[in-house]
Design a protein around this motif. Sequence first.
Motif, PDB file in Angstrom:
ATOM      1  N   VAL A 165      -8.197  -0.651   5.804  1.00  0.00           N
ATOM      2  CA  VAL A 165      -6.974  -1.583   5.844  1.00  0.00           C
ATOM      3  C   VAL A 165      -6.632  -2.352   4.629  1.00  0.00           C
ATOM      4  O   VAL A 165      -5.426  -2.835   4.274  1.00  0.00           O
ATOM      5  CB  VAL A 165      -7.403  -2.449   7.182  1.00  0.00           C
ATOM      6  CG1 VAL A 165      -6.463  -3.592   7.356  1.00  0.00           C
ATOM      7  CG2 VAL A 165      -7.574  -1.481   8.342  1.00  0.00           C
ATOM      8  N   ALA A 166      -7.658  -2.782   3.938  1.00  0.00           N
ATOM      9  CA  ALA A 166      -7.322  -3.555   2.686  1.00  0.00           C
ATOM     10  C   ALA A 166      -6.559  -2.666   1.627  1.00  0.00           C
ATOM     11  O   ALA A 166      -5.397  -3.074   1.079  1.00  0.00           O
ATOM     12  CB  ALA A 166      -8.396  -3.966   1.957  1.00  0.00           C
ATOM     13  N   ARG A 167      -6.785  -1.378   1.524  1.00  0.00           N
ATOM     14  CA  ARG A 167      -6.291  -0.462   0.362  1.00  0.00           C
ATOM     15  C   ARG A 167      -4.542  -0.252   1.316  1.00  0.00           C
ATOM     16  O   ARG A 167      -3.632  -0.251   0.430  1.00  0.00           O
ATOM     17  CB  ARG A 167      -6.663   0.851   0.724  1.00  0.00           C
ATOM     18  CG  ARG A 167      -8.012   0.723  -0.177  1.00  0.00           C
ATOM     19  CD  ARG A 167      -8.722   2.239  -0.172  1.00  0.00           C
ATOM     20  NE  ARG A 167     -10.072   2.009  -0.770  1.00  0.00           N
ATOM     21  CZ  ARG A 167     -11.107   2.904  -0.476  1.00  0.00           C
ATOM     22  NH1 ARG A 167     -10.947   3.899   0.677  1.00  0.00           N
ATOM     23  NH2 ARG A 167     -12.062   2.879  -1.086  1.00  0.00           N
ATOM     24  N   ALA A 168      -4.379  -0.127   2.444  1.00  0.00           N
ATOM     25  CA  ALA A 168      -3.048   0.038   3.163  1.00  0.00           C
ATOM     26  C   ALA A 168      -2.197  -1.261   2.529  1.00  0.00           C
ATOM     27  O   ALA A 168      -1.089  -0.953   2.393  1.00  0.00           O
ATOM     28  CB  ALA A 168      -3.241   0.165   4.572  1.00  0.00           C
ATOM     29  N   VAL A 169      -2.785  -2.445   2.831  1.00  0.00           N
ATOM     30  CA  VAL A 169      -1.940  -3.459   2.509  1.00  0.00           C
ATOM     31  C   VAL A 169      -1.907  -3.717   1.068  1.00  0.00           C
ATOM     32  O   VAL A 169      -0.554  -4.203   0.675  1.00  0.00           O
ATOM     33  CB  VAL A 169      -2.716  -4.889   3.062  1.00  0.00           C
ATOM     34  CG1 VAL A 169      -2.010  -6.127   2.626  1.00  0.00           C
ATOM     35  CG2 VAL A 169      -2.959  -4.762   4.596  1.00  0.00           C
ATOM     36  N   GLU A 170      -2.675  -3.362   0.189  1.00  0.00           N
ATOM     37  CA  GLU A 170      -2.770  -3.400  -1.417  1.00  0.00           C
ATOM     38  C   GLU A 170      -1.355  -2.512  -1.652  1.00  0.00           C
ATOM     39  O   GLU A 170      -0.733  -2.812  -2.788  1.00  0.00           O
ATOM     40  CB  GLU A 170      -3.850  -3.043  -2.030  1.00  0.00           C
ATOM     41  CG  GLU A 170      -4.023  -3.141  -3.153  1.00  0.00           C
ATOM     42  CD  GLU A 170      -5.355  -2.769  -4.126  1.00  0.00           C
ATOM     43  OE1 GLU A 170      -5.479  -2.662  -5.376  1.00  0.00           O
ATOM     44  OE2 GLU A 170      -6.147  -2.650  -3.253  1.00  0.00           O
ATOM     45  N   ARG A 171      -1.439  -1.250  -1.177  1.00  0.00           N
ATOM     46  CA  ARG A 171      -0.737  -0.398  -1.807  1.00  0.00           C
ATOM     47  C   ARG A 171       0.836  -0.611  -1.243  1.00  0.00           C
ATOM     48  O   ARG A 171       1.940  -0.524  -1.815  1.00  0.00           O
ATOM     49  CB  ARG A 171      -0.995   1.041  -1.226  1.00  0.00           C
ATOM     50  CG  ARG A 171      -0.104   1.898  -1.191  1.00  0.00           C
ATOM     51  CD  ARG A 171       0.199   2.600  -2.753  1.00  0.00           C
ATOM     52  NE  ARG A 171       1.198   3.618  -3.168  1.00  0.00           N
ATOM     53  CZ  ARG A 171       0.972   5.012  -3.116  1.00  0.00           C
ATOM     54  NH1 ARG A 171      -0.337   5.360  -2.647  1.00  0.00           N
ATOM     55  NH2 ARG A 171       2.062   5.731  -3.234  1.00  0.00           N
ATOM     56  N   PHE A 172       1.007  -1.075   0.289  1.00  0.00           N
ATOM     57  CA  PHE A 172       2.350  -0.992   0.849  1.00  0.00           C
ATOM     58  C   PHE A 172       2.810  -2.453   1.273  1.00  0.00           C
ATOM     59  O   PHE A 172       3.835  -2.554   1.746  1.00  0.00           O
ATOM     60  CB  PHE A 172       2.535  -0.301   1.952  1.00  0.00           C
ATOM     61  CG  PHE A 172       2.372   1.240   1.563  1.00  0.00           C
ATOM     62  CD1 PHE A 172       3.209   1.839   0.663  1.00  0.00           C
ATOM     63  CD2 PHE A 172       1.129   2.088   2.104  1.00  0.00           C
ATOM     64  CE1 PHE A 172       3.229   3.167   0.528  1.00  0.00           C
ATOM     65  CE2 PHE A 172       1.099   3.125   1.751  1.00  0.00           C
ATOM     66  CZ  PHE A 172       1.979   4.024   0.805  1.00  0.00           C
ATOM     67  N   GLY A 173       1.930  -3.385   1.069  1.00  0.00           N
ATOM     68  CA  GLY A 173       2.346  -4.874   1.236  1.00  0.00           C
ATOM     69  C   GLY A 173       2.170  -5.470   2.580  1.00  0.00           C
ATOM     70  O   GLY A 173       2.132  -6.602   2.656  1.00  0.00           O
ATOM     71  N   SER A 174       1.771  -4.714   3.515  1.00  0.00           N
ATOM     72  CA  SER A 174       1.790  -5.081   4.946  1.00  0.00           C
ATOM     73  C   SER A 174       1.029  -3.820   5.637  1.00  0.00           C
ATOM     74  O   SER A 174       0.957  -2.815   5.104  1.00  0.00           O
ATOM     75  CB  SER A 174       2.994  -5.378   5.527  1.00  0.00           C
ATOM     76  OG  SER A 174       3.917  -4.358   5.513  1.00  0.00           O
ATOM     77  N   LEU A 221      -5.768  -8.465  10.480  1.00  0.00           N
ATOM     78  CA  LEU A 221      -4.377  -8.281   9.409  1.00  0.00           C
ATOM     79  C   LEU A 221      -3.373  -8.618  10.006  1.00  0.00           C
ATOM     80  O   LEU A 221      -2.547  -9.521   9.696  1.00  0.00           O
ATOM     81  CB  LEU A 221      -4.673  -7.032   8.688  1.00  0.00           C
ATOM     82  CG  LEU A 221      -3.582  -7.060   7.492  1.00  0.00           C
ATOM     83  CD1 LEU A 221      -2.250  -6.426   7.900  1.00  0.00           C
ATOM     84  CD2 LEU A 221      -3.963  -7.948   6.598  1.00  0.00           C
ATOM     85  N   MET A 222      -2.995  -8.056  11.186  1.00  0.00           N
ATOM     86  CA  MET A 222      -1.534  -7.935  11.771  1.00  0.00           C
ATOM     87  C   MET A 222      -1.289  -9.526  12.465  1.00  0.00           C
ATOM     88  O   MET A 222      -0.110  -9.991  12.274  1.00  0.00           O
ATOM     89  CB  MET A 222      -1.420  -6.865  12.852  1.00  0.00           C
ATOM     90  CG  MET A 222      -1.336  -5.696  12.415  1.00  0.00           C
ATOM     91  SD  MET A 222      -1.206  -4.382  13.650  1.00  0.00           S
ATOM     92  CE  MET A 222      -0.942  -2.869  12.752  1.00  0.00           C
ATOM     93  N   ARG A 223      -2.221 -10.040  13.013  1.00  0.00           N
ATOM     94  CA  ARG A 223      -1.980 -11.364  13.685  1.00  0.00           C
ATOM     95  C   ARG A 223      -1.669 -12.477  12.447  1.00  0.00           C
ATOM     96  O   ARG A 223      -1.264 -13.418  12.751  1.00  0.00           O
ATOM     97  CB  ARG A 223      -3.048 -11.756  14.390  1.00  0.00           C
ATOM     98  CG  ARG A 223      -4.569 -12.184  13.798  1.00  0.00           C
ATOM     99  CD  ARG A 223      -5.663 -12.329  14.901  1.00  0.00           C
ATOM    100  NE  ARG A 223      -6.793 -12.635  14.277  1.00  0.00           N
ATOM    101  CZ  ARG A 223      -7.789 -12.927  14.899  1.00  0.00           C
ATOM    102  NH1 ARG A 223      -8.006 -12.788  16.321  1.00  0.00           N
ATOM    103  NH2 ARG A 223      -9.189 -13.239  14.330  1.00  0.00           N
ATOM    104  N   ALA A 224      -2.206 -12.240  11.216  1.00  0.00           N
ATOM    105  CA  ALA A 224      -1.879 -13.117  10.213  1.00  0.00           C
ATOM    106  C   ALA A 224      -0.470 -12.922   9.440  1.00  0.00           C
ATOM    107  O   ALA A 224      -0.162 -13.719   8.664  1.00  0.00           O
ATOM    108  CB  ALA A 224      -2.655 -12.895   9.216  1.00  0.00           C
ATOM    109  N   GLN A 225       0.244 -12.063  10.025  1.00  0.00           N
ATOM    110  CA  GLN A 225       1.390 -11.334   9.580  1.00  0.00           C
ATOM    111  C   GLN A 225       2.648 -12.110  10.347  1.00  0.00           C
ATOM    112  O   GLN A 225       2.494 -12.099  11.545  1.00  0.00           O
ATOM    113  CB  GLN A 225       1.793 -10.039   9.334  1.00  0.00           C
ATOM    114  CG  GLN A 225       0.620  -8.897   8.599  1.00  0.00           C
ATOM    115  CD  GLN A 225       0.987  -7.617   8.701  1.00  0.00           C
ATOM    116  OE1 GLN A 225       0.885  -6.922   7.799  1.00  0.00           O
ATOM    117  NE2 GLN A 225       1.568  -7.201   9.745  1.00  0.00           N
TER     118      GLN A 225
END
Length: 270
Positions: free
Chosen positions: A91-100, A146-150
Amino acid sequence: MTPAFPVPRSATAPPPFPSRFSGASVLVTGAGSGLGRALALGFAAEGASLTLAGRGREALEETAALIGAAGTGAAVSPTDVSDPAAVGRLVARAVERFGSLDVAVNNAGVFRGGAPLTELSDADWATLFDVNVTGVFHCLREEIALMRAQPSGGAIVNIASNLGAHRRFPGLAGYIASKAAVSALTRAAALDHAAEGVRINAVSPGPADTAMSLRPGESPADRAERMKAQSPLGRVSSTEEIVAAVLHLASPAASSTIGADLVVDGGAAA
């Protein structure tokens, strides 16, 4: 919280045409083959940037190459979903690569069956629950956090099965129990987190046009004959039909659909 999904936050170039998932960051587990690959391609065709998870890097890279041909971004992340630390890194890599992380499809699963319960080994039982249930739990926990913090929240679709909460067959007790647990887990998680802007639903496919629906030694032609008698529709579902259900539940069109378990099986469980 009212999600404003999708929010274009991708670090890659925009897709060549507008769509339901233009600019969205989408994670698909079990993306190396079968339904998982079809799901990844379906989201890519509608403009999403993909994070592809699965056990085998080579298979994931094959999926990524197909997505690359469609013109959207894809990141490969070999992951064992039964390992909580590995899922956290995914999950961290997904956010790092694409921002969300706007959409997640928890598709990774295994099948063990073909014998009565008394012949089901401890190892097979453990594998079914480690991957099909605990793996989904690990993914949900990281994705929701992750999603609930967006500001935009997010959407999650779990892949269950028509075998489980909806239908039973002899010789499949372990698999049935694991997939019934996915259905129940989906509903419970949906209630826990709907108010935080995270929508969680499930799709429960029946036999589809993938290798998993073939019996040992059975050809696709043999399966087609068998399904004429076993399915009210008279055939297996295409992967495109299942993908369409998942994309709908993940899209803004399903913004008030929460805790649903959509059966796509040609009427077999009706």
